[in-house]
Scaffold this motif. Structure first.
Motif, PDB file in Angstrom:
ATOM      1  N   THR A 191      43.413 124.172 149.531  1.00 28.32           N
ATOM      2  CA  THR A 191      42.830 122.856 149.259  1.00 28.32           C
ATOM      3  C   THR A 191      42.986 121.937 150.462  1.00 28.32           C
ATOM      4  N   ALA A 192      44.179 121.921 151.053  1.00 26.08           N
ATOM      5  CA  ALA A 192      44.430 121.089 152.234  1.00 26.08           C
ATOM      6  C   ALA A 192      43.548 121.527 153.400  1.00 26.08           C
ATOM      7  N   GLU A 193      43.401 122.821 153.577  1.00 32.87           N
ATOM      8  CA  GLU A 193      42.551 123.355 154.641  1.00 32.87           C
ATOM      9  C   GLU A 193      41.099 122.925 154.440  1.00 32.87           C
ATOM     10  N   ALA A 194      40.608 123.050 153.226  1.00 29.22           N
ATOM     11  CA  ALA A 194      39.226 122.663 152.936  1.00 29.22           C
ATOM     12  C   ALA A 194      39.016 121.174 153.171  1.00 29.22           C
ATOM     13  N   ALA A 195      39.966 120.356 152.757  1.00 30.40           N
ATOM     14  CA  ALA A 195      39.860 118.906 152.956  1.00 30.40           C
ATOM     15  C   ALA A 195      39.856 118.569 154.454  1.00 30.40           C
ATOM     16  N   ALA A 196      40.726 119.211 155.225  1.00 25.59           N
ATOM     17  CA  ALA A 196      40.778 118.966 156.669  1.00 25.59           C
ATOM     18  C   ALA A 196      39.464 119.360 157.332  1.00 25.59           C
ATOM     19  N   ARG A 197      38.922 120.497 156.965  1.00 24.50           N
ATOM     20  CA  ARG A 197      37.635 120.941 157.526  1.00 24.50           C
ATOM     21  C   ARG A 197      36.532 119.928 157.236  1.00 24.50           C
ATOM     22  N   GLU A 198      36.494 119.480 155.979  1.00 21.66           N
ATOM     23  CA  GLU A 198      35.455 118.539 155.578  1.00 21.66           C
ATOM     24  C   GLU A 198      35.597 117.218 156.334  1.00 21.66           C
ATOM     25  N   LEU A 199      36.815 116.708 156.439  1.00 23.67           N
ATOM     26  CA  LEU A 199      37.034 115.450 157.154  1.00 23.67           C
ATOM     27  C   LEU A 199      36.664 115.574 158.627  1.00 23.67           C
ATOM     28  N   ILE A 200      37.100 116.638 159.275  1.00 22.18           N
ATOM     29  CA  ILE A 200      36.806 116.826 160.700  1.00 22.18           C
ATOM     30  C   ILE A 200      35.307 116.881 160.934  1.00 22.18           C
ATOM     31  N   GLU A 201      34.596 117.530 160.034  1.00 23.68           N
ATOM     32  CA  GLU A 201      33.132 117.612 160.162  1.00 23.68           C
ATOM     33  C   GLU A 201      32.475 116.247 159.946  1.00 23.68           C
ATOM     34  N   ILE A 202      32.838 115.568 158.869  1.00 20.38           N
ATOM     35  CA  ILE A 202      32.230 114.268 158.567  1.00 20.38           C
ATOM     36  C   ILE A 202      32.555 113.240 159.652  1.00 20.38           C
ATOM     37  N   ALA A 203      33.803 113.262 160.132  1.00 19.59           N
ATOM     38  CA  ALA A 203      34.228 112.296 161.155  1.00 19.59           C
ATOM     39  C   ALA A 203      33.725 112.667 162.550  1.00 19.59           C
ATOM     40  N   LYS A 204      33.142 113.845 162.678  1.00 17.45           N
ATOM     41  CA  LYS A 204      32.610 114.322 163.962  1.00 17.45           C
ATOM     42  C   LYS A 204      33.691 114.319 165.044  1.00 17.45           C
ATOM     43  N   LEU A 205      34.879 114.814 164.662  1.00 18.06           N
ATOM     44  CA  LEU A 205      35.963 114.867 165.636  1.00 18.06           C
ATOM     45  C   LEU A 205      35.653 115.894 166.713  1.00 18.06           C
ATOM     46  N   GLU A 206      36.096 115.584 167.908  1.00 17.46           N
ATOM     47  CA  GLU A 206      35.896 116.449 169.062  1.00 17.46           C
ATOM     48  C   GLU A 206      37.242 116.928 169.581  1.00 17.46           C
ATOM     49  N   PRO A 207      37.254 118.018 170.347  1.00 15.94           N
ATOM     50  CA  PRO A 207      38.525 118.483 170.914  1.00 15.94           C
ATOM     51  C   PRO A 207      39.246 117.354 171.642  1.00 15.94           C
ATOM     52  N   SER A 222      50.538 123.709 156.693  1.00 10.97           N
ATOM     53  CA  SER A 222      49.958 124.934 157.235  1.00 10.97           C
ATOM     54  C   SER A 222      48.438 124.937 157.137  1.00 10.97           C
ATOM     55  N   GLY A 223      47.910 124.502 156.001  1.00 15.14           N
ATOM     56  CA  GLY A 223      46.462 124.446 155.827  1.00 15.14           C
ATOM     57  C   GLY A 223      45.801 123.475 156.787  1.00 15.14           C
ATOM     58  N   ILE A 224      46.368 122.277 156.905  1.00 11.29           N
ATOM     59  CA  ILE A 224      45.781 121.245 157.777  1.00 11.29           C
ATOM     60  C   ILE A 224      45.956 121.606 159.249  1.00 11.29           C
ATOM     61  N   ILE A 242      45.132 116.615 146.161  1.00 14.48           N
ATOM     62  CA  ILE A 242      45.847 117.814 146.582  1.00 14.48           C
ATOM     63  C   ILE A 242      47.049 117.887 145.666  1.00 14.48           C
ATOM     64  N   GLY A 243      47.071 118.919 144.844  1.00 13.50           N
ATOM     65  CA  GLY A 243      48.063 118.965 143.775  1.00 13.50           C
ATOM     66  C   GLY A 243      47.815 117.780 142.864  1.00 13.50           C
ATOM     67  N   GLU A 244      48.854 117.011 142.594  1.00  9.14           N
ATOM     68  CA  GLU A 244      48.748 115.820 141.741  1.00  9.14           C
ATOM     69  C   GLU A 244      48.556 114.538 142.550  1.00  9.14           C
ATOM     70  N   ALA A 245      48.488 114.663 143.872  1.00  8.00           N
ATOM     71  CA  ALA A 245      48.426 113.483 144.739  1.00  8.00           C
ATOM     72  C   ALA A 245      46.989 113.053 145.019  1.00  8.00           C
ATOM     73  N   ASN A 246      46.769 111.743 145.029  1.00 15.33           N
ATOM     74  CA  ASN A 246      45.481 111.190 145.455  1.00 15.33           C
ATOM     75  C   ASN A 246      45.245 111.549 146.914  1.00 15.33           C
ATOM     76  N   LEU A 247      43.985 111.818 147.252  1.00 11.45           N
ATOM     77  CA  LEU A 247      43.612 112.050 148.638  1.00 11.45           C
ATOM     78  C   LEU A 247      42.612 110.978 149.046  1.00 11.45           C
ATOM     79  N   VAL A 248      42.984 110.194 150.044  1.00 16.24           N
ATOM     80  CA  VAL A 248      42.111 109.160 150.587  1.00 16.24           C
ATOM     81  C   VAL A 248      41.983 109.450 152.076  1.00 16.24           C
ATOM     82  N   CYS A 249      40.745 109.463 152.572  1.00 13.65           N
ATOM     83  CA  CYS A 249      40.510 109.771 153.978  1.00 13.65           C
ATOM     84  C   CYS A 249      39.735 108.652 154.652  1.00 13.65           C
ATOM     85  N   ALA A 250      39.817 108.635 155.967  1.00 15.02           N
ATOM     86  CA  ALA A 250      39.121 107.625 156.755  1.00 15.02           C
ATOM     87  C   ALA A 250      38.704 108.225 158.087  1.00 15.02           C
TER      88      ALA A 250
END
Length: 184
Positions: free
Chosen positions: A8-24, A56-58, A157-165
């Protein structure tokens, strides 16, 4: 359970990096309460196994994308951050001397400190291009201007709220100005 948290953490990180258009070389900050993930009040039940799985996922995604990861410590270390020494140097961050522990820094930053190649602590940063707040840890102080919310398909993620920016350039110039729509 731990494998599911990692995925779940890995999927969230992938999605955020894509949406935020992060670069190396960009920096992403993560605040994470393993207590909240486990269904407990923040700071009340720090769990190294939960934190390790989520980290580990992130971290796997960040490393794959060549994104620097900054992990926010808990309030007992004044929300200092753990980063790779390379990131501290690249961003001109002042290093401080502290090693996070389960009850002073939190399990998530303790996991980062154990895994990073050359971990260092920095007292503050204001240059993160994206961030994940897992369990209401309040990461906004570490974001560059202008931070805007990102709505992921993953809400918890688990029982925790996930908020991204993510951040975007400031709009300047007033009503006559025209803007590059690709930067919004």
């Amino acid at each position: 359970m731990f494998d599911e948290l990692k995925k779940t953490a890995e999927a969230a990180a992938r999605e955020l990096i894509e949406i935020a258009k992060l670069e190396p070389g960009d920096l992403m900050v993560v605040g994470c309460s393993s207590s909240e993930i486990g269904g407990h009040k923040i700071g009340s039940d720090s769990n190294e196994e939960i934190a390790g799985a989520v980290f580990s996922g992130i971290y796997g995604v960040a490393k794959e994308k060549n994104i620097f990861l900054a992990t926010q410590c808990c309030e007992h270390l004044n929300r200092a951050l753990i980063v790779e020494k390379e990131a501290a140097r690249a961003y001109g961050l002042e290093m401080v001397n502290v090693v996070p522990q389960k009850k002073a820094g939190g399990s998530f930053s303790t996991a980062a400190y154990a895994v990073f190649d050359h971990p260092v602590a920095v007292e503050e940063l204001h240059c993160a291009k994206a961030g994940m707040d897992i369990g209401d840890t309040l990461i906004g102080m570490h974001m560059a201007k202008v931070a805007v919310p990102v709505r992921l398909s993953i809400k918890r993620i688990g029982e925790a709220n996930l908020v991204c920016a993510r951040v975007r350039p400031k709009f300047i110039g007033g009503e006559r100005a025209h803007y590059d729509e690709s930067l919004k």
